[in-house]
Motif scaffolding. Structure first.
Motif, PDB file in Angstrom:
ATOM      1  N   SER A 186      30.489  59.169  20.527  1.00  0.00           N
ATOM      2  CA  SER A 186      30.954  60.572  20.966  1.00  0.00           C
ATOM      3  C   SER A 186      30.265  61.579  19.943  1.00  0.00           C
ATOM      4  N   ASP A 187      30.856  62.625  20.249  1.00  0.00           N
ATOM      5  CA  ASP A 187      30.558  63.869  19.098  1.00  0.00           C
ATOM      6  C   ASP A 187      31.619  63.441  17.995  1.00  0.00           C
ATOM      7  N   LYS A 188      32.327  62.446  18.096  1.00  0.00           N
ATOM      8  CA  LYS A 188      33.197  62.189  16.897  1.00  0.00           C
ATOM      9  C   LYS A 188      32.976  60.961  15.965  1.00  0.00           C
ATOM     10  N   GLY A 189      31.553  60.532  16.466  1.00  0.00           N
ATOM     11  CA  GLY A 189      31.187  59.167  15.809  1.00  0.00           C
ATOM     12  C   GLY A 189      31.209  57.917  16.792  1.00  0.00           C
ATOM     13  N   THR A 190      30.927  56.914  16.160  1.00  0.00           N
ATOM     14  CA  THR A 190      31.241  55.772  16.782  1.00  0.00           C
ATOM     15  C   THR A 190      32.614  55.102  16.840  1.00  0.00           C
ATOM     16  N   SER A 191      33.170  54.980  17.875  1.00  0.00           N
ATOM     17  CA  SER A 191      34.601  54.273  17.860  1.00  0.00           C
ATOM     18  C   SER A 191      34.674  52.836  17.221  1.00  0.00           C
ATOM     19  N   GLY A 192      35.763  52.419  16.879  1.00  0.00           N
ATOM     20  CA  GLY A 192      36.035  51.022  16.571  1.00  0.00           C
ATOM     21  C   GLY A 192      36.390  50.181  17.905  1.00  0.00           C
ATOM     22  N   TRP A 193      35.958  48.941  17.967  1.00  0.00           N
ATOM     23  CA  TRP A 193      36.413  48.186  18.954  1.00  0.00           C
ATOM     24  C   TRP A 193      37.878  48.225  19.075  1.00  0.00           C
TER      25      TRP A 193
END
Length: 122
Positions: free
Chosen positions: A101-108
């Motif tokens: 997303s616009d916040k980067g890649t989330s963690g699993w």
């Protein structure tokens, strides 16, 4: 804000089918990978199936040959087609994954949907 919304659960007789959907929203650029988990009463949450954006899949042994996970990258949606359902498939099904997303890649596991109840009973 990133959200995951599951749908498609319900009550079905043994041998029946359901298709679950998990849609990611909120400034999502792409789904890098997604997994479907389930949790039955009194049991730990288990990973049922997973898929990468390229289409590589994994399944827990108990659903192999019966469940199929697929991804629609354009719609940021992952599906779980469940056939030949058994009473032991009864659980709340959740999705989570790696979301860009616009916040980067989330963690699993950073984001979870609210879950959708699947009940297999005659």
């Amino acid at each position: 804000q990133v959200q995951l919304v599951e749908s498609g659960g319900g009550l079905v007789q043994p041998g029946g089918s359901l298709r679950l959907s998990c849609t990611a929203s909120g400034s999502i650029f792409s789904i890098n990978a997604m997994g479907w988990y389930r949790q039955a009463p009194g049991k730990q949450r288990e990973l049922v199936a997973s898929i990468s954006s390229g289409g590589s899949t994994t399944y827990v042994d108990s659903v192999k040959g019966r469940f199929t996970i697929s991804i629609d990258n354009a719609q940021n949606t992952v599906y779980l087609q469940m056939n030949s359902l058994k009473p032991e498939d009864t659980a709340v099904y959740y999705c989570t994954g790696l979301l860009r997303s616009d916040k980067g890649t989330s963690g699993w596991g950073d984001y979870w949907g609210q879950g959708t109840q699947v009940t297999v009973s005659s």
